[in-house]
Design an enzyme around this catalytic site. Structure first.
Site, PDB file in Angstrom:
ATOM      1  N   MET A  38       0.851  -1.185   0.000  1.00  0.00           N
ATOM      2  CA  MET A  38       0.000   0.000   0.000  1.00  0.00           C
ATOM      3  C   MET A  38       0.893   1.242   0.000  1.00  0.00           C
ATOM      4  O   MET A  38       2.060   1.180  -0.312  1.00  0.00           O
ATOM      5  CB  MET A  38      -0.933  -0.004   1.231  1.00  0.00           C
ATOM      6  CG  MET A  38      -1.698  -1.300   1.385  1.00  0.00           C
ATOM      7  SD  MET A  38      -2.845  -1.613   0.040  1.00  0.00           S
ATOM      8  CE  MET A  38      -4.300  -0.810   0.675  1.00  0.00           C
ATOM      9  N   CYS A  39       0.338   2.361   0.395  1.00  0.00           N
ATOM     10  CA  CYS A  39       1.067   3.617   0.333  1.00  0.00           C
ATOM     11  C   CYS A  39       0.634   4.466   1.524  1.00  0.00           C
ATOM     12  O   CYS A  39      -0.150   4.029   2.351  1.00  0.00           O
ATOM     13  CB  CYS A  39       0.711   4.384  -0.944  1.00  0.00           C
ATOM     14  SG  CYS A  39       0.796   3.381  -2.445  1.00  0.00           S
ATOM     15  N   GLU A  40       1.175   5.667   1.618  1.00  0.00           N
ATOM     16  CA  GLU A  40       0.661   6.625   2.603  1.00  0.00           C
ATOM     17  C   GLU A  40       0.531   8.003   1.962  1.00  0.00           C
ATOM     18  O   GLU A  40       1.338   8.385   1.107  1.00  0.00           O
ATOM     19  CB  GLU A  40       1.563   6.684   3.846  1.00  0.00           C
ATOM     20  CG  GLU A  40       1.489   5.392   4.648  1.00  0.00           C
ATOM     21  CD  GLU A  40       1.482   5.611   6.170  1.00  0.00           C
ATOM     22  OE1 GLU A  40       1.230   6.731   6.648  1.00  0.00           O
ATOM     23  OE2 GLU A  40       1.729   4.605   6.865  1.00  0.00           O
ATOM     24  N   GLN A  72      -4.201   6.287  -1.944  1.00  0.00           N
ATOM     25  CA  GLN A  72      -3.729   5.231  -1.045  1.00  0.00           C
ATOM     26  C   GLN A  72      -4.749   4.115  -1.095  1.00  0.00           C
ATOM     27  O   GLN A  72      -5.956   4.349  -0.912  1.00  0.00           O
ATOM     28  CB  GLN A  72      -3.573   5.774   0.383  1.00  0.00           C
ATOM     29  CG  GLN A  72      -2.932   4.797   1.368  1.00  0.00           C
ATOM     30  CD  GLN A  72      -3.923   3.906   2.087  1.00  0.00           C
ATOM     31  OE1 GLN A  72      -5.022   4.340   2.399  1.00  0.00           O
ATOM     32  NE2 GLN A  72      -3.547   2.660   2.306  1.00  0.00           N
TER      33      GLN A  72
END
Lengths: 280, 280
Positions: free
Chosen positions: A1-3, A108
């Site tokens: 995932m990401c932020e 995200q």
């Protein structure tokens, strides 16, 4: 995932402090090592810095963390690749033009499997689900209003409608800005914190850094900060509910709505109330 | 006016050396102090750095001059404002997307008074004649081919046709790249120098800096460098004739044509055979 990290402000404001916290999550305090980016939008002005190196080790990120670039709207992202390899063209934020404005977008989550016919003008450059969803949102806006630039309320309604067809494909937490407005959508996780005068000292949770109020934090400024997970332990962070869409203008919420998320997405949000850091 | 720098290469190549020479012209060795920018395009990858500070004093320009960013196509610009005030949205290169590619454009000269109906998707963000002309070129490409991405020859013909309607309004020297191709057009002043193996030492004329061949300058590389005025005194620079349009692919000229410039523009080119530096 990401932020995600973002800032929507009443006055041009330096985002270095919060960016330093986010940048640490790209390899130092978390595992989002597949590139990073930051877009500074202030009305018509737009500057974007992207890099496929981990933000915690990127010399460009270090340069940005030293430069006092002030803007009313800032969108930043650290990437952990899910759809699309780690490369420059897959780094967020993505930027495109419509009605003589720059539009920037960072995402995200993942909306794997979402497809749609996109025109040659809205064809993605990279291979992420995120850029595809951004192009889809812009194409919907363009199809709805054509030659006429719509008002804030009209953009808001159109974006809300477009989101409905995408959220069923996965988690679609995003920040979107056209330099005046900042849209924040939560389908699983997104938090914000609104700061007003008198500003107090702020402290990051990822690194040993505090920010004292300076001249840019004047009585007239209002600063809403967005983040996937709280970046500080000195402010009150408000978790958005899955399905919430807010639009911020000059740092304040101008409109809100709720777009119900499918049951399996809501369940995912409940299970992972807050995404856990990996390296702590 | 402004100054252009560009590089079209067979292999990803570090442009720092030539950029250092151009950056000096933004306030140190010449008067182009109203902002600068550089775009690195390598197939789908595109990174753009712009700043409204003079390049000779910009900390971002100093950072870029230290970073070995390698790309097949590079376009850089230092600005002396003629049309449109000094601000971020008026800095070149401008970047837009079409057919899932990034297109970057920078212009030297001015095409004051050129107007055209531009669609909402090709509306300029800033107020320069340059961005307007770029949007006009892209709109012509889009109208000519619609949904189908054209081949190199087709793009070349369409660009050549579009130029004809713009050059009568003034000097329209430009560099345009879509990550694969580099278009170089001269209506008054533009020069290029093509370097091949074995590469020799190169020396800038603006600052005391030399470049020795390194690993990136391999036997298979071909490097065409573009500049409004020669950046080095160690290479042969070929002045393009007013009206010349070349397209470079992998560092080599792939096609050329000549679009006659109006008599008053040709006269201007003759009078100022090479634009004179201001600070020497």
């Amino acid at each position: 995932m990401c932020e995600l990290m973002g800032m929507a402000c009443a006055m041009p404001t330096d985002a270095r402090f919060y960016f330093a916290g986010l940048a640490a999550r790209g390899g130092a305090t978390d595992c989002h090592i597949d590139g990073w980016g930051i877009a500074f939008l202030d009305r018509k002005s737009c500057r974007v810095f992207i890099d496929d190196q981990p933000s915690s080790m990127s010399s460009l990120a270090q340069h940005i963390a030293r430069e006092p670039i002030r803007s009313r709207n800032t969108i930043a992202h650290v990437r952990k690749a899910t759809v699309g390899k780690a490369c420059i063209e897959n780094c967020h934020p993505f930027v495109r033009q419509l009605w003589g404005r720059n539009w920037a977008f960072a995402h995200q989550g993942s909306v794997h499997g979402y497809t749609k016919d996109l025109d040659e003008l809205f064809r993605p450059v990279g291979t992420t689900d995120s850029e595809f969803a951004f192009c889809s949102l812009l194409q919907d806006l363009h199809k709805a209003f054509g030659n006429r630039e719509p008002a804030c309320e009209e953009i808001f309604e159109c974006v809300a409608q477009s989101i409905g067809s995408i959220t069923e494909y996965g988690s679609f937490n995003f920040l979107l800005s056209n330099g005046e407005l900042m849209f924040a959508h939560c389908s699983t996780h997104l938090q914000y914190s609104t700061r007003r005068w008198p500003f107090a000292q702020s402290r990051l949770v990822d690194i040993a850094l505090t920010q004292d109020p300076d001249d840019s934090l004047s009585r007239n400024n209002v600063i809403s900060v967005f983040s996937t997970r709280p970046l500080t332990d000195t402010e009150v962070w408000t978790p958005m509910s899955p399905g919430d869409l807010h639009v911020f203008e000059a740092g304040r919420i101008a409109a809100s709505t709720h777009i119900p998320v499918p049951a399996h997405i809501a369940e995912r949000a409940r299970r992972q109330r807050t995404p856990r850091p990996h390296f702590t």
